[in-house]
Design a protein around this motif. Structure first.
Motif, short mmCIF file in Angstrom:
data_model
loop_
_atom_site.label_atom_id
_atom_site.label_comp_id
_atom_site.label_asym_id
_atom_site.label_seq_id
_atom_site.Cartn_x
_atom_site.Cartn_y
_atom_site.Cartn_z
N PHE A 1 19.76 1.86 2.98
CA PHE A 1 20.43 2.37 1.78
C PHE A 1 21.66 3.18 2.17
N LEU A 2 21.51 4.05 3.16
CA LEU A 2 22.64 4.86 3.60
C LEU A 2 23.75 3.99 4.18
N GLU A 3 23.37 2.98 4.97
CA GLU A 3 24.39 2.14 5.60
C GLU A 3 25.10 1.25 4.58
N PHE A 4 24.34 0.64 3.68
CA PHE A 4 24.94 -0.32 2.75
C PHE A 4 25.68 0.35 1.59
N LYS A 5 25.21 1.51 1.16
CA LYS A 5 25.82 2.16 0.00
C LYS A 5 26.90 3.17 0.37
N ILE A 6 26.76 3.80 1.52
CA ILE A 6 27.75 4.81 1.93
C ILE A 6 28.73 4.24 2.94
N GLY A 7 28.22 3.50 3.91
CA GLY A 7 29.09 2.87 4.90
C GLY A 7 29.69 3.88 5.86
N ALA A 8 30.67 3.41 6.64
CA ALA A 8 31.33 4.28 7.63
C ALA A 8 32.84 4.18 7.50
N ASP A 9 33.31 3.81 6.29
CA ASP A 9 34.75 3.60 6.11
C ASP A 9 35.42 4.72 5.32
N SER A 10 34.75 5.86 5.23
CA SER A 10 35.35 7.03 4.62
C SER A 10 35.01 8.23 5.49
N LEU A 11 35.64 9.36 5.24
CA LEU A 11 35.38 10.54 6.07
C LEU A 11 33.92 10.97 5.97
N LEU A 12 33.40 11.10 4.76
CA LEU A 12 32.00 11.49 4.60
C LEU A 12 31.08 10.43 5.19
N GLY A 13 31.41 9.15 4.96
CA GLY A 13 30.58 8.07 5.48
C GLY A 13 30.51 8.07 6.99
N LEU A 14 31.66 8.28 7.65
CA LEU A 14 31.67 8.28 9.11
C LEU A 14 30.98 9.52 9.67
N LEU A 15 31.10 10.64 8.99
CA LEU A 15 30.37 11.84 9.41
C LEU A 15 28.86 11.58 9.40
N ILE A 16 28.38 10.96 8.33
CA ILE A 16 26.96 10.65 8.22
C ILE A 16 26.57 9.60 9.25
N TYR A 17 27.43 8.61 9.45
CA TYR A 17 27.17 7.53 10.40
C TYR A 17 26.99 8.08 11.81
N ILE A 18 27.86 9.00 12.22
CA ILE A 18 27.74 9.61 13.54
C ILE A 18 26.42 10.34 13.68
N SER A 19 26.06 11.10 12.65
CA SER A 19 24.80 11.84 12.67
C SER A 19 23.61 10.90 12.80
N LEU A 20 23.67 9.76 12.11
CA LEU A 20 22.56 8.81 12.13
C LEU A 20 22.43 8.13 13.49
N ILE A 21 23.55 7.75 14.10
CA ILE A 21 23.47 7.10 15.42
C ILE A 21 22.86 8.05 16.45
N VAL A 22 23.29 9.31 16.42
CA VAL A 22 22.73 10.29 17.36
C VAL A 22 21.22 10.42 17.17
N THR A 23 20.77 10.32 15.91
CA THR A 23 19.34 10.44 15.62
C THR A 23 18.58 9.17 15.99
N LEU A 24 19.16 8.00 15.71
CA LEU A 24 18.44 6.74 15.85
C LEU A 24 18.43 6.18 17.27
N PHE A 25 19.27 6.71 18.14
CA PHE A 25 19.30 6.17 19.49
C PHE A 25 18.17 6.74 20.36
N VAL A 26 17.26 7.45 19.75
CA VAL A 26 16.10 7.99 20.46
C VAL A 26 14.85 7.43 19.80
N VAL A 27 13.99 6.82 20.60
CA VAL A 27 12.79 6.18 20.05
C VAL A 27 11.56 7.05 20.31
N GLU A 28 11.76 8.36 20.23
CA GLU A 28 10.70 9.30 20.55
C GLU A 28 10.12 9.99 19.33
#
Length: 479
Positions: free
Chosen positions: A419-446
């Motif tokens: 929902f966050l990826e499809f509805k917010i995306g990473a093509d705006s300032l707020l979207g890219l801010l959230i996208y960066i936060s999500l990648i940092v969180t999701l790259f850990v499988v712990e």
């Protein structure tokens, strides 16, 4: 290093990857005689496809991996590849965080099936949601929308106040390695979580303004480099390798999204410092434990002296071995599958009802789940306190009550992220801010899915509020 994946590279990675797997499988079937492993290898073939091959396909087809692809890649490296390395070693003792011990081979296939349930749920859910959720049209993006700081007189003081509070929390021992459990789970822990989240928000915004928006302001560029240097220093003083690595990831994402490339010489130059980071952090942690009254700055100085007083090749070799062993998480997953009937903490996903209100402080909702499950699992395994253990995201889901809860928790996980990826995306300032936060969180499988979603929701509240407070957008005038 270009961010997009070309057709030749895609074919080489895909065909080469499957050739390696098939050759490995044939060799191991002939080598392992003490148990039938064909069923394990069949399941692991699906895991390869659903993890690293899915990552490569989306990278090629969609020009960049999806958010869930980063979780898939981490799953392959930490769990699937870990199983491949141990496939012929389960007849004897296996070295892991609790020393050398035997593992019950009966739980190998069930553990692989746990991962298969989770990855299959992500794959099916993501592809269905891609059609169900109408993707937001990019009416606002970096090509037709400009962004600016609302008030520099407000923004820059906030930047340095937040940086100062982050430094205080670290130096005082409230965060970082050795922090007391009550500081992380106490009634007012939400305050420090807000400031840590806000620090990441500000640093990400500075990186986006510099690289994605090509801001030329001397003040902003100086602030970015100063903040960058401070984040590296604070990351080192925290004793947490991840904090240092995430600092570079936060900068790298807008850098690559802007179309820039990382020269190969810089990638090669970064290898040795990355390998030295592990022994340096180990020496620093040892010093903090051995001399608890010594300041972090002096402890770090002693760790530097000890690290660089050792032969360079020895440190590099030790760093490589440490990174490798750190990623071997299959034994922890296998242990969680074996211990599930004995696990009594947070069963049947009953705590998930707290996710919508997880951003409220504990003084308002004292019954919120506490992030102490790692310590409790560590005590169940070893009988020792003062440390924690993770059985991977898949293991935490299985501990809720078995395969059914793996499917349910990963379904909620997929819906939330998609929902966050499809509805917010990473093509705006707020979207890219959230996208960066999500990648940092999701790259850990712990982490446990409950705490992953709770953290993301808390970040969304902080990010949206301060985005509205500090920035504004305006349409570019077409000429």
């Amino acid at each position: 290093m270009k961010f997009k994946l070309g057709r030749k590279s895609y074919l080489a990675l895909t065909i080469g990857g499957w050739f390696l797997f098939i050759g490995f499988a044939i060799f191991k079937i002939d080598e392992v005689k003490t148990r039938p492993i064909i069923s394990e290898l069949i399941v692991s073939a699906f895991l390869v496809q659903l993890s690293v091959m899915n990552f490569i396909w989306n990278w090629y087809k969609r020009q960049r991996p999806t958010l869930l692809d980063w979780f898939r890649l981490s799953t392959f490296l930490a769990v699937v590849y870990s199983y491949f390395k141990l496939i012929d070693k389960f007849d004897g003792k296996i070295d892991w965080v609790y020393g050398s011990q035997y593992f019950d081979r009966f739980y190998i296939l069930p553990s692989l099936l746990v991962v298969l349930c989770g990855l299959s749920t992500l794959f099916i859910s993501e592809n269905l949601l891609r059609y169900i959720i109408k993707k937001r049209e990019s009416i606002r993006n970096f090509s037709n929308t400009s962004y600016e700081i609302r008030s520099k007189a407000v923004f820059y003081p906030i930047v340095f106040i937040v940086l100062g509070i982050q430094a205080y929390l670290l130096i005082s021992g409230k965060v970082g390695y050795g922090a007391k459990a009550e500081d992380a789970t106490g009634a007012f822990s939400f305050v420090q979580q807000i400031f840590l989240s806000l620090s990441t928000f500000i640093f990400s915004a500075l990186a986006i303004f510099k690289y994605s928006l090509n801001e030329k302001s001397r003040t902003l560029n100086f602030t970015f480099y100063f903040y960058f240097a401070c984040q590296i220093l604070l990351g080192l003083l925290s004793g947490m390798k991840g904090n240092v690595i995430y600092t570079f990831v936060i900068v790298l994402i807008p850098f690559l999204f802007s179309g820039r490339i990382v020269p190969k010489k810089y990638i090669i130059m970064a290898v040795i410092p990355a390998l030295l980071l592990y022994p340096l952090m180990d020496n620093y942690r040892d010093t903090l434990r051995d001399f608890p009254k010594l300041s972090k700055e002096k402890s770090f100085g002693l760790a530097l002296g000890k690290t660089f007083g050792t032969e360079l090749t020895s440190n590099i070799s030790a760093g490589g071995d440490k990174y490798t062993s750190r990623m071997e998480m299959f034994p922890a997953l296998l242990t969680s599958v074996e211990l599930e009937p004995q696990w009594k903490e947070y069963k049947d996903m009953t705590r998930y009802i707290y996710i919508p209100v997880s951003f409220f402080p504990r003084v308002i909702i004292p019954g919120k789940p506490i992030a102490d499950t790692g310590e409790k699992l560590n005590y169940m395994i070893s009988g020792l306190t003062g440390s924690s253990q993770t059985p991977t995201t898949f293991g935490w889901a299985y501990l809720e009550g078995g395969y059914t809860y793996v499917v349910l928790s990963f379904l909620i996980f997929a819906i939330f992220i998609c929902f966050l990826e499809f509805k917010i995306g990473a093509d705006s300032l707020l979207g890219l801010l959230i996208y960066i936060s999500l990648i940092v969180t999701l790259f850990v499988v712990e982490h446990d899915i409950y705490f992953i979603l709770s953290k993301i929701l808390q970040n969304l509240v902080v990010y949206y509020f301060f985005y509205k407070l500090l920035f504004r957008e305006k349409q570019k005038v077409k000429t």
